[in-house]
Design a protein around this motif. Structure first.
Motif, short mmCIF file in Angstrom:
data_model
loop_
_atom_site.label_atom_id
_atom_site.label_comp_id
_atom_site.label_asym_id
_atom_site.label_seq_id
_atom_site.Cartn_x
_atom_site.Cartn_y
_atom_site.Cartn_z
N PRO A 152 0.81 -1.23 0.00
CA PRO A 152 0.00 0.00 0.00
C PRO A 152 0.84 1.26 0.00
N PHE A 153 1.97 1.23 0.70
CA PHE A 153 2.79 2.42 0.79
C PHE A 153 3.62 2.65 -0.47
N ASP A 154 3.68 1.65 -1.35
CA ASP A 154 4.37 1.85 -2.62
C ASP A 154 3.68 2.92 -3.47
N GLN A 155 2.40 3.15 -3.21
CA GLN A 155 1.69 4.18 -3.97
C GLN A 155 2.31 5.55 -3.75
N ILE A 156 2.94 5.75 -2.60
CA ILE A 156 3.59 7.03 -2.32
C ILE A 156 4.69 7.28 -3.34
N GLY A 157 5.48 6.25 -3.62
CA GLY A 157 6.55 6.39 -4.61
C GLY A 157 6.02 6.55 -6.02
N ILE A 158 4.96 5.82 -6.35
CA ILE A 158 4.38 5.90 -7.69
C ILE A 158 3.87 7.31 -7.98
N PHE A 159 3.30 7.95 -6.94
CA PHE A 159 2.72 9.28 -7.13
C PHE A 159 3.68 10.40 -6.74
N GLY A 160 4.96 10.09 -6.57
CA GLY A 160 5.97 11.14 -6.46
C GLY A 160 6.38 11.56 -5.07
N GLY A 161 5.98 10.82 -4.03
CA GLY A 161 6.38 11.17 -2.68
C GLY A 161 7.87 10.97 -2.45
N VAL A 162 8.46 11.82 -1.61
CA VAL A 162 9.87 11.71 -1.28
C VAL A 162 10.04 11.87 0.23
N PRO A 163 11.08 11.28 0.83
CA PRO A 163 11.33 11.49 2.26
C PRO A 163 11.61 12.97 2.54
N VAL A 164 11.01 13.49 3.60
CA VAL A 164 11.18 14.90 3.91
C VAL A 164 12.62 15.16 4.36
N SER A 165 13.25 16.10 3.70
CA SER A 165 14.61 16.52 4.05
C SER A 165 14.87 17.85 3.36
N ALA A 166 15.83 18.61 3.90
CA ALA A 166 16.18 19.91 3.30
C ALA A 166 16.72 19.73 1.88
N VAL A 167 17.48 18.66 1.67
CA VAL A 167 18.07 18.41 0.35
C VAL A 167 16.98 18.14 -0.68
#
Length: 645
Positions: free
Chosen positions: A438-453
C-alpha cells in the motif's frame, strides 16, 4: 511496465529492455539484438497475438542464443539503464552484463528473473559483486529445485526456511516432474496439465481489466478470446518447450540452484522479491521469505492473490513495483527527486478508479481562490507554473491525502510531490513495519522522504510540493485535537521558498470528525504495557525527525490511533489565495520578516479551516445518505451540489 504472455510494456524512456531467445528460439532475427521502448498510448497484446508470434519464433537456424526485445517501439532517454529479462542461460547473461558495464560503467543493470530465471539472476550477482546490479526476482524457486532433485533430506535448507520444523512444500510440479523422464515424447499431457492450472485468478484479471478503463463487454470479450486461445495454442507451447528441452533446462537449473544456495552470502546486489501467495507450481512465498532474510539488501512484496504467472495477471505491473519500491535509479545512487518517472496510462487508470470510490464515499469538495480573491469550486486558483508550495493541515491518519493527490492530477494534471515522513520508506527485516505494497503508492505518485536536500531539489525543478509543517504530530493527534495546528516555532520553509520565488498556497481541510471518533490515542496506549513497548520499538526503529525542535511538535512517538468509524460525511478543501515570494528574496533573508510570513501562512490555514467548518453546516449533502438519494434521482455521475459559495 506490464507483461502479458511475453508482451512487455515499459514506462517511456525508463529502460533499455532485452530478453534472451530460448534454446529452440535462437533465430528470430539475424540481428543479435534490437531495442524498443513502450509507446505510452499503445495497447497491450493478448495471448492470441503472443502465440501467433511464437509460431515464427520456434523456427531455429542453428545459431547461438540471442537477445531480443519483446517491447513496442518508441523512444527512450539517453541515460536509461539496461534491463534484462532472464529465463535462463547464465553465461550469456554474464557476458552481456560485462559488456554493458564497459559501455556504461555509471549506470545500474537490472536483471529480472521470473520463476526459474530468478536462480540465474542470483548466480550472476554472486559471481559479479563488483557490478552495480539490481535484481527483480519474481516467484523465485531456487530452493524448490534443490529439494525436487536431491530429495527432502536436505536439513540445512529445511532449517533455514522454518527452524525446528521439517516443512515439505508441496506443489504440482513436484508431483509431475518424476514422470517427465518416463513419459514418451509424443505425450505432452504433463506440460499441458501444469499450464492449464496456472492461468491466473479470473476475478483478479477481471478487476485488472476494469482498472484499465475497459467496458464490461470489452472485458468479457477479452477474457473469452484468451480462454479460447490457450487450449488452441497449447501445441505451440509444447513445440517451444518440448519434453526433452524441459528436462534439459531443469537439469541445468538443478546445478545452478545448488550453486546459488551455496553462494547467497556473496550476493550484495539490491534485490526486490515479488512473491505470489497462490503459486501452484512453486513454493514462491516461502522461498521469497527465505531470500528476503538471507540477502542483506533485499526487499519483498507479497501478492497474496496472484498465481505463478505473476506478470500475466492484470493486477501486477512490473514498472509500478519497481517505481513504488524506489528501486528505479539512473545512476549509482537513488535520487528520489530526479529519478521519479511520471504516471503510466495503467497507473492513471488506477488513480481514476480510486477516485471513483472516494467520490462515492466522501464526495470531496474543493474550493480555491483566484488572484482577484474570488472563491471558485475546483482547483482553478492553483498556479500551473511552479515552483508552488501547497501548505496545509494534516487530518487524522492523513486521510485527506488520497483525494487531494487524485483531484490535483485529474483536474489539473498536476503531480503533487509530497514530503513524507521517513517511516513510510523504512523496511525492517523482522517485518514489524506495515505491509509495503500500500505504501508503494507514495513512490508511484511522487512522494519523497522529507529533508532539506529533497526540498531544495524539488524547488529547483519547479515542482508542485505538498508540505505539512505539523507532520506526524498532526496526523496522529490525540482526542479533542482535531483541526489544531502543531507547527514548529521556527520558520522552516519560508526562506528556502523565497530563494526560488515559489508561490505559497495555504489550504485547510475538514471532515475527519465525520469520518470517525478516536477511541485510543497516544495517551491511552502509552499506559498499556504491551502497546507502550510497541510504540517505543517502532519509534526507535524509525527515529525522530525533530529532535532539535522545541514544543509539542517534537513529540513524535509513532503510534496508530484507534477510532470508531461513522457514517461517512464529506471532505471539504479550501485553498487560499497564492502568496507570492518572487522578488522578496532579500527581504525574507531577515529571520524576523521570514517568521512574519510563516505566521501569516499559519493564520491563513486556520481561517480556511474555520470557514469550512461554518459553511458545511449549511450543506444539505454533507451526509452520504443524502448524496446517495441525490444521485439516485439525478444519476450516479451527476455533480453533488453544496452550500452557496
Amino acid at each position: 511496465m506490464a507483461t502479458t504472455a511475453g508482451a512487455c510494456f515499459f514506462a517511456a524512456g525508463s529502460f533499455q529492455a532485452f530478453r534472451p531467445s530460448p534454446r529452440r528460439v535462437a533465430a528470430t532475427t539475424k540481428t543479435t539484438a534490437r531495442f524498443a521502448e513502450m509507446n505510452v498510448e499503445g495497447t497491450r497484446k493478448g495471448l492470441r497475438e503472443y502465440f501467433e508470434e511464437s509460431k515464427v519464433m520456434i523456427k531455429s537456424d542453428g545459431g547461438p542464443p540471442r537477445w531480443f526485445s519483446p517491447l513496442e517501439t518508441g523512444a527512450r532517454s539517453h541515460d536509461s539503464p539496461l534491463l534484462l529479462f532472464l529465463p535462463g542461460l547464465i553465461k550469456l547473461v554474464e557476458k552481456t552484463v560485462r559488456s554493458e558495464v564497459k559501455r556504461s560503467p555509471n549506470r545500474p543493470i537490472y536483471l529480472v528473473g521470473e520463476s526459474l530465471g530468478a536462480c540465474i539472476a542470483l548466480a550472476v550477482a554472486s559471481c559479479n559483486p563488483d557490478v552495480d546490479l539490481v535484481l527483480i526476482l519474481a516467484n523465485p524457486g531456487g530452493i524448490f529445485l534443490c529439494r525436487s532433485y536431491y530429495g527432502i533430506g536436505f536439513p540445512y535448507f529445511l532449517k533455514v526456511l522454518d527452524p525446528g520444523k521439517s516443512n515439505i512444500i508441496k506443489s504440482q510440479l513436484q508431483t509431475v516432474l518424476p514422470l517427465l523422464e518416463v513419459i514418451p515424447d509424443h505425450f505432452h499431457l504433463t506440460l499441458r496439465y501444469v499450464l492449464s492450472s496456472l492461468t491466473g485468478d479470473l476475478l483478479k484479471r477481471v478487476s485488472g481489466i476494469l482498472v484499465r478503463g475497459q467496458t464490461l463487454q470489452q472485458t468479457v470479450g477479452g477474457l473469452c478470446q484468451d480462454s479460447v486461445a490457450l487450449p488452441l495454442y497449447l501445441s505451440v507451447l509444447t513445440d517451444i518447450l518440448p519434453q526433452e528441452t524441459l528436462i534439459w533446462k531443469l537439469q541445468m537449473l538443478k546445478t545452478a540452484s545448488t550453486f546459488v544456495n551455496a553462494r547467497l552470502h556473496a550476493v550484495e546486489a539490491q534485490t526486490l522479491i515479488l512473491s505470489s501467495g497462490r503459486d501452484q507450481l512453486l513454493p514462491s512465498l516461502e522461498e521469497g521469505e527465505r531470500l528476503f532474510h538471507a540477502l542483506p539488501n533485499g526487499e519483498i512484496r507479497r501478492a497474496g492473490d496472484s498465481g505463478h504467472f505473476l506478470f500475466l495477471e492484470d493486477g501486477i505491473d512490473l514498472a509500478s513495483a519497481i517505481k513504488g519500491s524506489y528501486f528505479y535509479r539512473r545512476g549509482k545512487y537513488l535520487d528520489c527527486v530526479s529519478d521519479y518517472v511520471p504516471l503510466t496510462p495503467s497507473e492513471f487508470n488506477k488513480l481514476n478508479l480510486i477516485l471513483s470510490y472516494i467520490e462515492q464515499m466522501f464526495s470531496p469538495l474543493t474550493l480555491s481562490t483566484l488572484e482577484d480573491g474570488m472563491i471558485v469550486r475546483g482547483l482553478g486558483g492553483i498556479p500551473m507554473e511552479g515552483p508552488v508550495l501547497i501548505v496545509g493541515y494534516h487530518m487524522l491518519l492523513g486521510i485527506e491525502l488520497i483525494p487531494l493527490v487524485c483531484q490535483f492530477f485529474i483536474q489539473r494534471k498536476i503531480i503533487l510531490r509530497g514530503m513524507a515522513h521517513p517511516m513510510l520508506f523504512v523496511k525492517l527485516k523482522d517485518g514489524r513495519l506495515l505491509d509495503s505494497f500500500p505504501f508503494d503508492q507514495i513512490g508511484i505518485f511522487g512522494g519523497v522522504p522529507v529533508s532539506a536536500v529533497n526540498f531544495y531539489k524539488l524547488l529547483s525543478l519547479k515542482s508542485h510540493i505538498l508540505l505539512y509543517p505539523g507532520g506526524i504530530r498532526e496526523a496522529l493527534h490525540r482526542k479533542g485535537e482535531e483541526y489544531k495546528l502543531f507547527w514548529p516555532e521556527q520558520s522552516e520553509f519560508i526562506r528556502m521558498a523565497a530563494r526560488f520565488g515559489a508561490k505559497i498556497v495555504p489550504f485547510g481541510v475538514v471532515g475527519e470528525d465525520d469520518f470517525g471518533d478516536v477511541l485510543l490515542d497516544y495517551d491511552d496506549q502509552i499506559k498499556i504495557p504491551f502497546m507502550k513497548s510497541i510504540i517505543e520499538e517502532f519509534t526507535n526503529s524509525v527515529g525522530n525527525l525533530r529532535t532539535e525542535t522545541r514544543g509539542e511538535v517534537a513529540n513524535q512517538d509513532l503510534h496508530f490511533p484507534m477510532f470508531l468509524p461513522k457514517v461517512p460525511g464529506r471532505f471539504y478543501y479550501y485553498f487560499g489565495k497564492p502568496i507570492e515570494t518572487e522578488g522578496r528574496k532579500q527581504e525574507l533573508r531577515d529571520k524576523g520578516k521570514a517568521h512574519e510570513l510563516y505566521l501569516q501562512v499559519q493564520d491563513e490555514i486556520e481561517k480556511n479551516i474555520a470557514f469550512l467548518k461554518e459553511k458545511r453546516e449549511k450543506d444539505p449533502y454533507r451526509s452520504v445518505l443524502s448524496r446517495l438519494a441525490y444521485q439516485a434521482a439525478h444519476g450516479v455521475t451527476s455533480e453533488i451540489p453544496t452550500f452557496e459559495i
